[in-house]
Design a protein around this motif. Structure first.
Motif, PDB file in Angstrom:
ATOM      1  N   SER A   1      11.846  -9.067   5.302  1.00  0.00           N
ATOM      2  CA  SER A   1      11.005  -8.219   6.147  1.00  0.00           C
ATOM      3  C   SER A   1      10.173  -7.298   5.268  1.00  0.00           C
ATOM      4  N   VAL A   2       8.912  -7.090   5.674  1.00  0.00           N
ATOM      5  CA  VAL A   2       7.986  -6.252   4.910  1.00  0.00           C
ATOM      6  C   VAL A   2       7.594  -5.037   5.743  1.00  0.00           C
ATOM      7  N   ILE A   3       7.736  -3.856   5.144  1.00  0.00           N
ATOM      8  CA  ILE A   3       7.300  -2.617   5.776  1.00  0.00           C
ATOM      9  C   ILE A   3       6.040  -2.172   5.049  1.00  0.00           C
ATOM     10  N   TYR A   4       4.901  -2.267   5.734  1.00  0.00           N
ATOM     11  CA  TYR A   4       3.635  -1.927   5.104  1.00  0.00           C
ATOM     12  C   TYR A   4       3.329  -0.439   5.235  1.00  0.00           C
TER      13      TYR A   4
ATOM     14  N   ASP B   1       7.710   7.566  11.943  1.00  0.00           N
ATOM     15  CA  ASP B   1       8.532   6.972  13.001  1.00  0.00           C
ATOM     16  C   ASP B   1       8.213   5.482  13.163  1.00  0.00           C
ATOM     17  N   GLN B   2       6.952   5.118  13.014  1.00  0.00           N
ATOM     18  CA  GLN B   2       6.597   3.701  13.119  1.00  0.00           C
ATOM     19  C   GLN B   2       7.281   2.886  12.022  1.00  0.00           C
ATOM     20  N   GLN B   3       7.373   3.445  10.828  1.00  0.00           N
ATOM     21  CA  GLN B   3       8.046   2.736   9.736  1.00  0.00           C
ATOM     22  C   GLN B   3       9.537   2.592  10.011  1.00  0.00           C
ATOM     23  N   ILE B   4      10.147   3.619  10.585  1.00  0.00           N
ATOM     24  CA  ILE B   4      11.559   3.528  10.943  1.00  0.00           C
ATOM     25  C   ILE B   4      11.770   2.436  11.992  1.00  0.00           C
ATOM     26  N   ILE B   5      10.831   2.319  12.923  1.00  0.00           N
ATOM     27  CA  ILE B   5      10.918   1.258  13.948  1.00  0.00           C
ATOM     28  C   ILE B   5      10.825  -0.117  13.295  1.00  0.00           C
TER      29      ILE B   5
ATOM     30  N   VAL C   1      16.475  -9.030   2.751  1.00  0.00           N
ATOM     31  CA  VAL C   1      15.533  -8.441   1.803  1.00  0.00           C
ATOM     32  C   VAL C   1      14.537  -7.581   2.568  1.00  0.00           C
ATOM     33  N   LEU C   2      14.364  -6.349   2.107  1.00  0.00           N
ATOM     34  CA  LEU C   2      13.407  -5.435   2.713  1.00  0.00           C
ATOM     35  C   LEU C   2      12.381  -5.050   1.647  1.00  0.00           C
ATOM     36  N   ILE C   3      11.114  -5.303   1.938  1.00  0.00           N
ATOM     37  CA  ILE C   3      10.032  -4.961   1.021  1.00  0.00           C
ATOM     38  C   ILE C   3       9.274  -3.780   1.602  1.00  0.00           C
ATOM     39  N   MET C   4       9.197  -2.686   0.831  1.00  0.00           N
ATOM     40  CA  MET C   4       8.525  -1.463   1.284  1.00  0.00           C
ATOM     41  C   MET C   4       7.283  -1.256   0.425  1.00  0.00           C
ATOM     42  N   ASP C   5       6.109  -1.531   1.006  1.00  0.00           N
ATOM     43  CA  ASP C   5       4.851  -1.524   0.263  1.00  0.00           C
ATOM     44  C   ASP C   5       4.117  -0.204   0.481  1.00  0.00           C
ATOM     45  N   GLU C   6       4.166   0.690  -0.512  1.00  0.00           N
ATOM     46  CA  GLU C   6       3.528   2.007  -0.439  1.00  0.00           C
ATOM     47  C   GLU C   6       3.873   2.715   0.876  1.00  0.00           C
ATOM     48  N   PRO C   7       5.152   2.845   1.200  1.00  0.00           N
ATOM     49  CA  PRO C   7       5.509   3.374   2.526  1.00  0.00           C
ATOM     50  C   PRO C   7       5.315   4.871   2.669  1.00  0.00           C
ATOM     51  N   THR C   8       5.148   5.611   1.569  1.00  0.00           N
ATOM     52  CA  THR C   8       5.141   7.074   1.653  1.00  0.00           C
ATOM     53  C   THR C   8       3.749   7.685   1.554  1.00  0.00           C
ATOM     54  N   ALA C   9       2.703   6.854   1.468  1.00  0.00           N
ATOM     55  CA  ALA C   9       1.362   7.375   1.191  1.00  0.00           C
ATOM     56  C   ALA C   9       0.891   8.383   2.237  1.00  0.00           C
ATOM     57  N   ALA C  10       1.296   8.203   3.492  1.00  0.00           N
ATOM     58  CA  ALA C  10       0.814   9.087   4.557  1.00  0.00           C
ATOM     59  C   ALA C  10       1.919   9.986   5.104  1.00  0.00           C
ATOM     60  N   LEU C  11       3.012  10.155   4.354  1.00  0.00           N
ATOM     61  CA  LEU C  11       4.152  10.920   4.863  1.00  0.00           C
ATOM     62  C   LEU C  11       4.255  12.289   4.215  1.00  0.00           C
TER      63      LEU C  11
ATOM     64  N   ALA D   1      18.937  -5.966  -0.179  1.00  0.00           N
ATOM     65  CA  ALA D   1      18.130  -5.993  -1.394  1.00  0.00           C
ATOM     66  C   ALA D   1      16.762  -5.418  -1.041  1.00  0.00           C
ATOM     67  N   ILE D   2      16.318  -4.393  -1.768  1.00  0.00           N
ATOM     68  CA  ILE D   2      15.094  -3.685  -1.401  1.00  0.00           C
ATOM     69  C   ILE D   2      14.104  -3.707  -2.558  1.00  0.00           C
ATOM     70  N   LEU D   3      12.858  -4.063  -2.236  1.00  0.00           N
ATOM     71  CA  LEU D   3      11.758  -3.968  -3.191  1.00  0.00           C
ATOM     72  C   LEU D   3      10.881  -2.805  -2.745  1.00  0.00           C
ATOM     73  N   PHE D   4      10.707  -1.821  -3.621  1.00  0.00           N
ATOM     74  CA  PHE D   4       9.973  -0.596  -3.303  1.00  0.00           C
ATOM     75  C   PHE D   4       8.739  -0.510  -4.190  1.00  0.00           C
ATOM     76  N   ILE D   5       7.566  -0.380  -3.575  1.00  0.00           N
ATOM     77  CA  ILE D   5       6.308  -0.333  -4.316  1.00  0.00           C
ATOM     78  C   ILE D   5       5.679   1.038  -4.120  1.00  0.00           C
TER      79      ILE D   5
END
Length: 542
Positions: free
Chosen positions: A94-97, A158-162, A174-184, A205-209
């Motif tokens: 799963s990818v969290i953009y 909240d949308q990212q948590i959803i 596998v969870l991929i987090m692609d620049e998840p904090t830019a607007a937080l 397993a998490i990939l954090f960008i």
């Protein structure tokens, strides 16, 4: 399938997902030359690299959007190729953009289970079961979100948590987090990191960008470095320094991320007096002088961007005045501001600073339409010449001036926005989040450019959510809290503690100890001498 030799630095621990020597081309463009990454259960691996290093292409391969032209792709030790995002999700990726894509008219629960809603024995959607399942997911994540709330209007956090709850419901390995904090904000970042750590501890397993080194070193267990489309190295986070990671990313030492040159400060260029907008900001007054960089800091909702937009004439204000070179500036009139010598680099370059489908050349010269035209017709030759001149000055990297600006990296897009406004020969330049979402090497170039502008006598107002950037670049720091200016600090007295005291409403004068001003290290993660190591909560967010 033959497996390539293990790249140097890789851990021998068996990964859940592994990509080795992946190559991906689009015509003559090599987007990924030799991409390699390992993701292991119970571990967070941070993927870092400059814009254009191939990170996004590699993520899209892992997500099934693209398929590699060559290389090896293993999942649970078995060769695999995802032919579509659906196959990737079905396998447990799963990818969290950065910007989640929820259905705004559906409820939170409906967004989580869209297309796979639980049904009753009569074939109808079991909404009670769906709500209960969603509530259980949020309890597991430790985040109180109402499953019945409509998604429209939810914060990005909240949308990212959803999206994470959706991934858990799909039993994602596998969870991929692609620049998840830019607007937080800092608080939202801490909450997201708490969720990520909890998932890691449960075996995900998490990939954090991220481009932010404080986040990379504060969250990850391992760091994978890419450069020019190729794997460079992998390190245990505790075994490497930020300077070593920067060197691996850019292929050289970034000697100074904040190249602040001394500039002769001249007369007042812009004066803002008592600027007020009901419910947004109140009685804001400040001056910016020629050759001076004034930093504007504050927390979420402080009103920094709103003040800048009002000064430039985009948004209204109810009281107060703005003068430039001693002359009053009309309200709500951006064209009058441009004519008076004001340039405005907005926070969101893609939505507000550029026309993404237009060429690099056309975007660069958008502010020069009158000077490039004769009898109402724009000269294509003069447009190309002007664009090429500014692209050369700012070292914009593009295959052609006629390519859509959307094809450029984030850092080069930012340079185009800067070029567009510098072409107007401004005396006052507002830059809102000038380095958001760009890599460390390009950050250094943008900082040097801003410093050079001040050295040429341009007055600069710089809004930034990165406290080291404010402290490293500003001659003076203005701090806002809930729409009011709470402190004005000279460079010598501006420290992280003093800025954050003022930003939280406790007041800069509450500090009895004046910590000496320090110097930023090449990574930009160090805060001036005497301050604490930066964390997401010490970031001066918008």
């Amino acid at each position: 399938m033959t497996i390539d030799p293990t790249p140097p630095g890789f851990s021998p621990t068996a990964p859940v997902l592994e990509l080795r020597g992946a190559r991906k081309t689009f015509g003559a463009v090599v987007a990924l030359a030799s991409g390699s990454v390992q993701l292991r259960a119970g571990e967070i691996n941070a993927l870092v690299g400059e814009n254009g290093a191939g990170k996004s292409t590699m993520v899209k391969i892992l997500a099934g959007v693209h398929q590699p032209d060559s290389g090896d792709f293993l999942f649970d030790g078995h060769p695999i190729v995802f032919r579509s995002p659906a196959e990737s999700k079905a396998a447990g990726v799963s990818v969290i953009y950065q910007e989640p894509t929820l259905f705004p008219d559906l409820t939170v629960a409906e967004n989580i289970f869209v297309g796979r809603q639980p049904t009753s024995r009569f074939g109808f959607i079991d909404r009670a079961a769906m709500r209960a399942d969603a509530r259980a997911l949020f309890e597991r994540l430790g985040v109180p979100i109402d499953p019945d709330r409509v998604a429209e209007g939810l914060s990005i956090a909240d949308q990212q948590i959803i999206e994470i709850a959706k991934a858990i419901s799909l039993d994602a390995k596998v969870l991929i987090m692609d620049e998840p904090t830019a607007a937080l904000s800092g608080v939202e970042v801490e909450r997201l990191f708490g969720v990520a750590r909890a998932l890691r501890d449960r075996g995900s397993a998490i990939l954090f960008i991220s481009h932010r080194f404080d986040e990379v070193f504060g969250l990850s267990d391992r760091i994978t470095v890419m450069r020019d489309g190729a794997f460079i190295s992998e390190h245990a986070t505790g075994d490497v320094t930020t300077a070593e990671i920067v060197r691996a990313m850019v292929g050289r030492d970034v000697d100074q991320l904040f190249p602040k040159q001394d500039a002769r400060v001249g007369d007042t260029v812009v004066s803002v007096d008592g600027l007020t907008r009901q419910g947004v900001f109140h009685d804001v007054s400040f001056e910016v002088r020629a050759g001076e960089i004034v930093g504007l800091a504050g927390l979420v909702g402080a009103g920094r961007t709103e003040v800048a937009r009002a000064v430039f004439g985009i948004d209204r204000y109810d009281a107060g005045s703005v003068t430039i070179a001693g002359r009053p500036l009309p309200k709500r009139d951006p064209m009058a501001s441009i004519t008076a010598g004001i340039g405005f680099v907005p926070e969101d370059r893609r939505k507000q600073g550029l026309v993404m489908d237009m060429s690099v050349s056309r975007n660069t010269t958008l502010t020069l339409r009158k000077t490039l035209s004769r009898f109402g017709l724009v000269s294509a030759r003069r447009e190309r010449e002007a664009a090429a001149d500014w692209s050369s000055r700012l070292q914009v990297k593009t295959g052609s001036q006629e390519l859509p600006v959307s094809t450029l990296s984030g850092g080069n897009q930012q340079k185009v926005v800067l070029a567009k406004w510098l072409a107007t020969d401004p005396t006052f330049l507002i830059v809102d989040e000038p380095t958001r979402g760009i890599d460390v090497g390009t950050k250094s170039e943008v900082h040097r450019l801003i410093s050079d502008l001040a050295g040429r006598g341009i007055a600069v107002l710089m809004i930034s959510s990165e406290l080291p950037e404010v402290l490293g670049m500003a001659d003076r720091v203005l701090v806002m809290h809930e729409g009011r200016l709470t402190a004005t600090l000279d460079r010598a007295e501006a420290t992280a503690e003093r800025v954050m005291h003022a930003a939280t409403g406790s007041g800069a004068t509450d500090l009895t100890e004046h910590a000496p001003t320090g110097t930023a290290d090449p990574t930009g993660t160090a805060i001036p001498t005497g301050t604490a190591t930066p964390t997401p909560t010490t970031e001066a967010a918008r």
